[in-house]
Design a protein around this motif. Structure first.
Motif, PDB file in Angstrom:
ATOM      1  N   TRP A 142      22.721 -44.994 -47.076  1.00 34.97           N
ATOM      2  CA  TRP A 142      21.616 -45.200 -46.146  1.00 34.97           C
ATOM      3  C   TRP A 142      20.704 -46.339 -46.610  1.00 34.97           C
ATOM      4  O   TRP A 142      20.618 -46.657 -47.786  1.00 34.97           O
ATOM      5  CB  TRP A 142      20.813 -43.911 -45.988  1.00 34.97           C
ATOM      6  CG  TRP A 142      20.560 -43.187 -47.279  1.00 34.97           C
ATOM      7  CD1 TRP A 142      21.353 -42.234 -47.849  1.00 34.97           C
ATOM      8  CD2 TRP A 142      19.460 -43.365 -48.168  1.00 34.97           C
ATOM      9  NE1 TRP A 142      20.814 -41.802 -49.026  1.00 34.97           N
ATOM     10  CE2 TRP A 142      19.649 -42.482 -49.249  1.00 34.97           C
ATOM     11  CE3 TRP A 142      18.328 -44.183 -48.145  1.00 34.97           C
ATOM     12  CZ2 TRP A 142      18.759 -42.397 -50.315  1.00 34.97           C
ATOM     13  CZ3 TRP A 142      17.433 -44.096 -49.208  1.00 34.97           C
ATOM     14  CH2 TRP A 142      17.655 -43.208 -50.271  1.00 34.97           C
ATOM     15  N   TYR A 143      20.023 -46.923 -45.647  1.00 37.48           N
ATOM     16  CA  TYR A 143      19.065 -47.994 -45.903  1.00 37.48           C
ATOM     17  C   TYR A 143      17.653 -47.414 -45.839  1.00 37.48           C
ATOM     18  O   TYR A 143      17.237 -46.894 -44.822  1.00 37.48           O
ATOM     19  CB  TYR A 143      19.198 -49.100 -44.862  1.00 37.48           C
ATOM     20  CG  TYR A 143      20.496 -49.865 -44.939  1.00 37.48           C
ATOM     21  CD1 TYR A 143      20.552 -51.107 -45.565  1.00 37.48           C
ATOM     22  CD2 TYR A 143      21.666 -49.360 -44.364  1.00 37.48           C
ATOM     23  CE1 TYR A 143      21.742 -51.815 -45.631  1.00 37.48           C
ATOM     24  CE2 TYR A 143      22.853 -50.068 -44.434  1.00 37.48           C
ATOM     25  CZ  TYR A 143      22.886 -51.296 -45.059  1.00 37.48           C
ATOM     26  OH  TYR A 143      24.061 -51.995 -45.122  1.00 37.48           O
ATOM     27  N   ALA A 144      16.915 -47.543 -46.932  1.00 39.57           N
ATOM     28  CA  ALA A 144      15.571 -46.974 -46.969  1.00 39.57           C
ATOM     29  C   ALA A 144      14.610 -47.732 -46.071  1.00 39.57           C
ATOM     30  O   ALA A 144      13.678 -47.157 -45.521  1.00 39.57           O
ATOM     31  CB  ALA A 144      15.039 -46.966 -48.400  1.00 39.57           C
ATOM     32  N   GLU A 145      14.820 -49.009 -45.930  1.00 40.51           N
ATOM     33  CA  GLU A 145      13.984 -49.834 -45.058  1.00 40.51           C
ATOM     34  C   GLU A 145      14.726 -51.133 -44.824  1.00 40.51           C
ATOM     35  O   GLU A 145      15.678 -51.454 -45.538  1.00 40.51           O
ATOM     36  CB  GLU A 145      12.625 -50.123 -45.690  1.00 40.51           C
ATOM     37  CG  GLU A 145      12.711 -50.841 -47.028  1.00 40.51           C
ATOM     38  CD  GLU A 145      11.365 -51.004 -47.696  1.00 40.51           C
ATOM     39  OE1 GLU A 145      10.867 -52.147 -47.681  1.00 40.51           O
ATOM     40  OE2 GLU A 145      10.839 -50.024 -48.220  1.00 40.51           O
ATOM     41  N   LYS A 146      14.327 -51.866 -43.826  1.00 39.35           N
ATOM     42  CA  LYS A 146      14.950 -53.156 -43.608  1.00 39.35           C
ATOM     43  C   LYS A 146      14.559 -54.042 -44.787  1.00 39.35           C
ATOM     44  O   LYS A 146      13.405 -54.381 -44.981  1.00 39.35           O
ATOM     45  CB  LYS A 146      14.502 -53.791 -42.296  1.00 39.35           C
ATOM     46  CG  LYS A 146      15.311 -55.042 -41.956  1.00 39.35           C
ATOM     47  CD  LYS A 146      14.922 -55.608 -40.612  1.00 39.35           C
ATOM     48  CE  LYS A 146      15.731 -56.862 -40.333  1.00 39.35           C
ATOM     49  NZ  LYS A 146      15.333 -57.499 -39.072  1.00 39.35           N
TER      50      LYS A 146
END
Length: 292
Positions: A275-279
């Protein structure tokens, strides 16, 4: 509300991934596709046109022309390139480069803004990416680079698996340094059959940006969560509804709520470590940009 205001407000996705083909001409040893029963899908050209017509109203959208399969297998690939040319903020593609001849290279250079070549070191390639041949693929990539003259931003990527040594990663970097714009090494994922899962499980879960940012359309119009969703339950079908309608439906809203609260029960997301925590920052340590 303007189209840009809709994107800013989250009413329309910032990036739309379009799977032209779900099949592939290679059998890479670490490809998650080995867990799928059927990968014979090809997007109908009229469906592609329907998607592009809707997204063209949002020119600041990033378009990605690949997902589970090899996009250059599509019989109308050159027509597809012509249809997206000059319409969007950025158009991206990834390819194994086995089918990258002069004609397709010209089409890509005329329409695509970013291309990623999936490859390995010469020593590993013929073992991991059967039945491709390293010398032929390297020749195709180098030929593309000679034709490109810097127009398309380029990347080479390899997969770091249990077979990969530190020396091989360094050799990979040395081989391509100065030839392409970016060199990427990705962690192998989905080895246990759960898409997006890593060998080293993560415990510091944060909300993933992808349900708020990225919209994935499979070859048959069904929709997924992100690039790590290889066979999850669909969130809607663009043959029936618009992208904007699906992006704002109850299923998508519920998925976003799960990520916001970290009470994640979705069958795909709950087992994902990628998963990506933020862009800007992904959970695995990779970066997410408009070129991921």
């Amino acid at each position: 509300m303007t189209t840009q205001e809709k994107i800013t407000a989250g009413i329309f996705p910032q990036r739309v991934e379009i799977e032209l083909v779900s099949s592939c001409n290679l059998h890479c040893v670490y490809c998650p596709g080995r867990y799928l029963d059927d990968r014979s899908g090809l997007m109908e050209y009229n469906l592609f046109l329907k998607i592009i017509d809707e997204v063209a109203a949002f020119p600041d959208t990033v378009i990605v022309l690949h997902r589970r399969g090899e996009s250059l297998l599509h019989p109308r690939f050159i027509d597809i390139c012509e249809k997206v040319q000059g319409k969007f903020k950025e158009v991206q593609i990834a390819t194994n480069a086995t089918l990258l001849d002069d004609k397709k290279s010209e089409a890509i250079i005329g329409a695509i803004d970013f291309i990623s070549f999936s490859i390995d070191t010469p020593e590993m390639f013929n073992k991991t990416r059967t039945p491709a041949n390293y010398e032929e693929v390297e020749r195709n990539i180098l030929n593309f680079l000679s034709m490109n003259h810097g127009r398309v931003k380029t990347q080479v990527s390899m997969v770091k698996s249990k077979l990969t040594s530190f020396q091989e990663i360094e050799r990979f970097k040395q081989l391509w340094e100065g030839k392409v714009d970016r060199i990427r090494v990705y962690e192998e994922h989905s080895t246990d059959g759960n898409f997006g899962s890593l060998k080293k499980k993560r415990t510091d879960r944060l909300p993933c940006v992808m349900p708020f940012y990225d919209f994935l359309i499979y070859f048959d119009g069904q929709t997924g969560r992100c690039n790590h969703d290889w066979n999850g339950p669909s969130l809607g079908n663009v043959k029936k509804d618009s992208i904007e309608t699906i992006w704002n439906n109850a299923d998508y809203s519920a998925l976003r709520k799960q990520h916001e609260t970290l009470l994640i029960t979705d069958s795909v997301c709950k087992n994902c470590d990628s998963w990506y925590a933020e862009k800007g920052k992904q959970g695995t340590g990779e970066t997410i940009s408009d070129e991921d």
